[in-house]
Motif scaffolding. Structure first.
Motif, PDB file in Angstrom:
ATOM      1  N   ARG A 194       0.784  -1.173   0.045  1.00  0.00           N
ATOM      2  CA  ARG A 194       0.023  -0.001   0.025  1.00  0.00           C
ATOM      3  C   ARG A 194       0.791   1.406  -0.002  1.00  0.00           C
ATOM      4  N   SER A 203      -3.845   4.862  -5.327  1.00  0.00           N
ATOM      5  CA  SER A 203      -4.501   4.236  -4.026  1.00  0.00           C
ATOM      6  C   SER A 203      -5.002   2.939  -4.081  1.00  0.00           C
ATOM      7  N   VAL A 205      -7.129   1.162  -2.900  1.00  0.00           N
ATOM      8  CA  VAL A 205      -8.773   1.054  -2.832  1.00  0.00           C
ATOM      9  C   VAL A 205      -9.290   1.184  -4.418  1.00  0.00           C
ATOM     10  N   ASP A 206      -8.519   1.638  -5.222  1.00  0.00           N
ATOM     11  CA  ASP A 206      -8.988   1.658  -6.612  1.00  0.00           C
ATOM     12  C   ASP A 206      -8.609   0.473  -7.211  1.00  0.00           C
ATOM     13  N   TRP A 208      -9.261  -2.537  -5.564  1.00  0.00           N
ATOM     14  CA  TRP A 208     -10.160  -3.535  -5.226  1.00  0.00           C
ATOM     15  C   TRP A 208     -11.293  -3.851  -6.194  1.00  0.00           C
TER      16      TRP A 208
END
Length: 213
Positions: A194, A203, A205-206, A208
């Motif tokens: 991360r 990021s 989360v992009d 996921w």
């Protein structure tokens, strides 16, 4: 954007999938011994980071052609243990005899699992940014009986993994605990990945997978 994992490790793939990422797997085929031979007296952290970078670099061209907007992640791990001449780093045992010898050295003691990662950011098929780093996790080993060690070696599992043990397989029965990041011991450190992704402007989360609404 896709994450391209430059590794054949099923454990690394499983960690990423459990953490919400479905990577594209491209095996690097890097000759680790040849890469290590180009380094002059590297520290364990320098060694695993260089190997991770070599693996990522080996798949960049192919990954860029298939996935022009992606991040390529390379990984390498070794176990740092006390040897007769100081700290020694060991990779995959490759044979029952070598795995048995290594377990004889670590049983009832501790070692440091050193994991190196390299991240390459591809934008429009071109390398836009790179980052690398390493993580250390202390592993506290148990003391398997002779019969238990024979049975573990017979599974074949410890022959093909860094340090001759796993945390997420049969070897987990003989690990008393870890001090640090467990995912790093399995093969890919989620916290380190991360941080490296952030360094190349991505990021996590992009990456996921979409969740059902």
């Amino acid at each position: 954007m896709r994450l391209v994992l430059a590794s054949a490790s099923p454990a690394r793939l499983a960690v990423l999938r459990a953490a919400g990422v479905d990577p594209v797997v491209v095996v690097s085929g890097v000759d680790e011994d040849a890469v290590a031979a180009t380094l002059t007296d590297p520290t364990p952290d320098e060694l695993v980071t260089a190997l991770a970078a070599a693996k990522a670099a080996a798949v960049v061209a192919g990954a860029a052609a298939e996935h022009p907007d992606a991040v390529v992640v390379g990984c390498d791990s070794m176990l740092a243990v006390d040897g007769p001449d100081g700290t020694e780093v060991v990779g995959k045992p490759g044979s029952v005899e070598r795995a048995r010898e290594r377990w004889g050295r670590v049983a009832g003691r501790t070692g440091q699992l050193v994991t190196g990662h390299a991240v390459v950011r591809l934008r429009d098929g071109v390398v836009a940014a790179e980052a690398g780093g390493s993580e250390r996790t202390v592993v506290r080993f148990g003391e398997p009986t002779d019969a238990e060690l024979d049975a573990y070696l017979a599974t074949g599992e410890p022959l093909a993994v860094a340090g001759g043990f796993t945390l997420d397989g049969y070897g987990g029965w003989f690990v008393e605990g870890v001090d640090g990041d467990p995912s790093s011991v399995i093969g890919i450190s989620l916290p380190l990945t991360r941080r490296l992704l952030a360094q190349v402007g991505v990021s996590v989360v992009d990456l996921w997978r979409p969740t059902a609404s």
